[in-house]
Design an enzyme around this catalytic site. Structure first.
Site, PDB file in Angstrom:
ATOM      1  N   GLU A 109      31.245  43.941  33.338  1.00 49.99           N
ATOM      2  CA  GLU A 109      30.717  44.430  34.608  1.00 49.99           C
ATOM      3  C   GLU A 109      29.998  45.757  34.356  1.00 49.99           C
ATOM      4  OE1 GLU A 109      32.431  45.343  39.108  1.00 49.99           O
ATOM      5  OE2 GLU A 109      33.741  45.631  37.369  1.00 49.99           O
ATOM      6  N   LYS A 208      30.448  39.424  43.786  1.00 53.70           N
ATOM      7  CA  LYS A 208      31.787  40.022  43.840  1.00 53.70           C
ATOM      8  C   LYS A 208      32.193  40.259  45.296  1.00 53.70           C
ATOM      9  CE  LYS A 208      34.375  44.054  42.131  1.00 53.70           C
ATOM     10  NZ  LYS A 208      34.260  45.324  41.370  1.00 53.70           N
ATOM     11  N   CYS A 240      36.447  41.809  38.120  1.00 53.45           N
ATOM     12  CA  CYS A 240      37.250  43.024  38.211  1.00 53.45           C
ATOM     13  C   CYS A 240      38.324  42.972  39.300  1.00 53.45           C
ATOM     14  CB  CYS A 240      36.329  44.231  38.386  1.00 53.45           C
ATOM     15  SG  CYS A 240      37.095  45.802  37.873  1.00 53.45           S
TER      16      CYS A 240
END
Length: 549
Positions: A109, A208, A240
């Site tokens: 990321e 995301k 994440c």
């Protein structure tokens, strides 16, 4: 500029028409979701006919070249200059991985442009990313969706090296200014993963959902469940902070039966429970899935820790706070771990803890903080013993035997159940054996990186109210313990193969998703479930008839 905006808006309109999306038809959405799950199961059956048993995976921990701090946006050319510097480094890793036989590589990321942006300063770094259903190979059609030099280069990287490539970039989607949710700039901006196959074709795009201090990006309308199929398994994607929530993470594994999850992250390590290698390896084991983790590398921000994790044990991992260098990891992985002989059996996480009589609770229990959460602790006074500590409905049981208790080291058994931390969004249930920072009990729960005490035996269990529990063992100097512990069917986390290296923490980290604040529904309606079972049965029958013919 206006012409480009009009062109992009037209592309968005065509994309939505192509997908056939309609927000107002909730029943259709439910059926579509069930249909997708059914097709996922059917695709799994079909793929097993020609699937490879194993594949070679790669992840790259990248030391990102960051932009200069600025309150005003740089030019598009300057943004591209920085991104190309990072891609130059990623290109070497991709080539090296391909030369060593890797079939897929995950990069981190924020690896292409870094972080610390506002909505305005990130904009020159963004590109329009279409839905993969448009069937696009950017390397061959560079101008099909406007100015997309980053996507073109990533596509060519995959194509020229015959390898699947996952990268994390920024997506911009124009919106109608008359829509109250449309940002003032006229664009939604998303933290986005893209995947290109060996031909350079865009095969996956994921926005995301659970952002973490990312004011430059928008939250999508709903969590996206993104999968793609290969001859070496079925893959899912999220990013994440997403890993701590039910959707899309658990849904991908439980409902869509992915074999492997691709996980780019910019993870800041938090001891004692949430270092990258510790939690990610535990999540792979708890969910019974392969997890390919690529973390950014930035020592001053405590960012390091990448790995290739199988359901039974880590294949390879990396944690390095001493250098500023990137690192390529490779490992052979089971394509379909659920049919592997080493696949862990199902665990009832509270079976043992709820059927035994609790060990005597010591009179001296005390409170302490781990990551702002108030744990109940009890000290391990002796070299061996049986302890219980409780908090509300959660009771944690520990049996242990040390090889020799170090006089200057203190260990405690802790229990916590409740909404976690400052945000108080996630409901945790945690049982943990943890080393205190010093002999002063007020330091218990604070970060500590080294230990001397070895345990000859430990058995940790808890009366968990959730089926989602992740087993963690972290050793001195932030190392994992591959092959040195196991989870029994009745929910006990125990050591095996003799004594351990010095222990920092042994934990059962539970997530009770249905108790999350503002929780997102993770279930499927009864009607949708019935439809799913009927459709899947019909597909299996059809396949059997085809095979017989």
């Amino acid at each position: 500029m206006q012409q480009r905006a009009n062109q992009t808006q037209s592309l968005v309109f065509m994309e939505c028409m192509f997908i056939g999306f309609n927000r107002n038809h909730l029943t259709l959405a439910m059926i579509t979701s069930s249909f997708q799950v059914s097709m996922a199961v059917f695709a799994q059956i079909i793929l097993h006919v020609s699937a490879l048993d194993t594949f070679r995976a790669a992840v790259y921990e990248h030391a990102v070249i960051l932009p200069n701090n600025t309150e005003t946006p740089v030019s598009q050319d300057d943004a591209l200059l920085l991104m190309n510097k990072n891609i130059d480094i990623l290109e070497k890793a991709v080539k090296q991985a391909a030369e060593q036989g890797a079939q897929i590589i995950v990069t981190p990321e924020d690896a292409i442009y870094g972080w610390k942006f506002t909505r305005e300063t990130i904009f020159p770094y963004l590109e329009y990313i279409p839905d993969p259903q448009v069937n696009w190979i950017p390397c061959q059609q560079p101008n099909r969706f406007g100015h997309t030099p980053v996507q073109v280069r990533l596509s060519c990287l995959a194509k020229n090296n015959s390898i699947y490539v996952l990268a994390n970039i920024g997506d911009k989607k124009p919106c109608n200014s008359r829509d109250s949710t449309c940002p003032p700039s006229g664009y939604y901006q998303y933290n986005t993963n893209v995947v290109y196959d060996t031909q350079g074709k865009l095969v996956a795009r994921y926005h995301k959902y659970h952002l973490y201090s990312e004011p430059q990006f928008d939250v999508p309308e709903k969590p996206e469940v993104v999968t793609f199929n290969t001859t070496f398994g079925r893959f899912g994607i999220f990013t994440c902070f997403d890993i701590l929530f039910h959707d899309p993470a658990v849904t991908l594994v439980k409902d869509f039966q992915v074999d492997t999850v691709l996980f780019p992250t910019a993870w800041m390590n938090v001891l004692p429970l949430l270092t990258a290698i510790e939690f990610h390896s535990a999540w792979a084991m708890g969910m019974g899935v392969n997890l390919l983790v690529a973390n950014t590398h930035h020592v001053s921000l405590r960012m390091t820790g990448s790995g290739i994790y199988a359901p039974h044990s880590p294949k390879v991992y990396y944690y390095d706070k001493e250098t500023e260098l990137g690192k390529l990891l490779l490992a052979e992985v089971d394509s379909h771990p659920r049919v592997s002989p080493t696949y862990p059996t199902a665990v009832n996480w509270s079976a043992y803890a709820t059927t035994i009589k609790p060990f005597p609770v010591q009179k001296h229990t005390f409170g302490g903080l781990i990551s702002r959460d108030e744990f109940n602790f009890t000290e391990l006074f002796e070299n061996a013993g049986n302890l219980t500590v409780c908090q509300k409905e959660l009771c944690c049981h520990l049996s242990y035997r040390m090889l020799g208790k170090e006089e200057n080291e203190v260990y405690v058994l802790g229990a916590f159940t409740g909404l976690h931390g400052r945000r108080r969004r996630e409901y945790w249930q945690v049982c943990t054996l943890v080393k205190c920072k010093s002999t002063n009990l007020t330091t218990c729960g604070q970060p500590v990186e080294t230990a001397l005490t070895r345990f000859e035996m430990f058995s940790l269990s808890g009366t968990f109210g959730t089926e989602y529990v992740f087993p963690e063992v972290l050793l001195t100097n932030i190392h994992l313990a591959p092959g040195k512990f196991e989870v029994l069917n009745d929910g006990r986390l125990v050591n095996k193969n003799g004594s351990s290296e010095p222990i920092l923490t042994v934990s059962l980290f539970g997530r009770w998703y249905t108790k999350d604040a503002l929780s997102i529904s993770g279930g499927t309606s009864n009607a949708a479930t019935t439809y799913l079972l009927i459709f899947t049965s019909l597909m299996i029958i059809a396949l059997q008839n085809t095979v017989m013919v």
